[in-house]
Design a protein around this motif. Structure first.
Motif, mmCIF file in Angstrom:
data_model
loop_
_atom_site.group_PDB
_atom_site.id
_atom_site.type_symbol
_atom_site.label_atom_id
_atom_site.label_comp_id
_atom_site.label_asym_id
_atom_site.label_seq_id
_atom_site.Cartn_x
_atom_site.Cartn_y
_atom_site.Cartn_z
ATOM 1 N N SER A 165 0.834 -1.206 0.000
ATOM 2 C CA SER A 165 0.000 0.000 0.000
ATOM 3 C C SER A 165 0.867 1.254 0.000
ATOM 4 O O SER A 165 0.474 2.283 -0.550
ATOM 5 N N ARG A 169 0.170 3.885 -3.053
ATOM 6 C CA ARG A 169 -0.118 5.299 -2.883
ATOM 7 C C ARG A 169 0.925 6.174 -3.590
ATOM 8 O O ARG A 169 0.594 7.189 -4.211
ATOM 9 N N ASP A 173 0.001 8.878 -6.397
ATOM 10 C CA ASP A 173 0.357 10.288 -6.238
ATOM 11 C C ASP A 173 1.322 10.770 -7.317
ATOM 12 O O ASP A 173 1.377 11.958 -7.616
#
Ligand SMILES: [Zn+2]
Ligand SMILES: [Zn+2]
Length: 200
Positions: A165, A169, A173
């Motif tokens: 994770s 992310r 991003d």
């Protein structure tokens, strides 16, 4: 689903001699009772994260685990709900659930509202402030327990809670688009290798 048998005690990987010469010992500990808004998970798998080692070595700028009476590190747990607190309506015994590095957050600050709850000032760290996943049975806040879909084995779901994770992310991003190149310094490590798989 019939109520599973829940023992009074369970096995746990307990940190002994917290500090640079720590070791982990299998001991019996009490099975916790879920509070009204919590579920009790029986974990089938836990990942091992380098942060666990730092918490047990106590070489980071955070208070030692013993400050919080925490015996077990670990924050990549995957298992199944065996009991729900009396206010919990959206989880049932038998549902698959996982625990991640943040055991809970405040759910009510600017960071939490904007999907940046890893910066929540009231975050409760799993395996530091809350008991970690080196333990067969742990409690978890119902509203912050991660659902695990069918088809994802527990030993895969566990490390997704933290290392995968983290990469997921970072990739979101970064705004990367299909066809673009991405480079992972240290791509052979636990986090980087999952980044390579996710990016692909
Ligand atoms: Zn981790
Ligand atoms: Zn918050």
């Amino acid at each position: 689903m019939s109520q599973p048998e829940i023992p009074k005690q369970c096995k746990a990987g307990v940190v002994v001699n917290e500090g640079p010469d720590f070791h982990v010992e299998v001991q019996m500990v009490d099975v916790p009772e879920p509070k009204d808004d919590e579920v009790l998970l029986k974990l089938n798998a836990t990942g091992l994260c380098m942060s666990d080692v730092h918490f047990m070595m106590n070489d980071w700028a955070v208070p030692p685990m013993s400050t919080f009476n925490t015996k077990c590190a670990g924050h990549e747990g995957a298992g199944v709900v065996v009991k729900v607190g009396k206010n919990v309506t959206d989880w049932a015994v038998g549902d698959r659930g996982g625990v991640k590095p943040l055991w809970d957050v405040c759910h009510n600050c600017e960071e939490c509202w904007n999907g940046r709850e890893n910066y929540c000032q009231k975050a409760v760290y799993t395996g530091l402030v809350a008991t970690g996943t080196y333990q067969q049975y742990i409690t978890s806040p119902a509203k912050y327990t991660s659902r695990i879909p069918d088809g994802v084995p527990d030993e895969v779901a566990g490390p997704i809670m933290c290392s995968a994770s983290t990469m997921h992310r970072a990739l979101i991003d970064s705004g990367l688009k299909p066809g673009q190149w991405v480079v992972f310094p240290g791509g052979g490590g636990g986090v980087g290798i999952q980044g390579v798989q996710l990016a692909k």
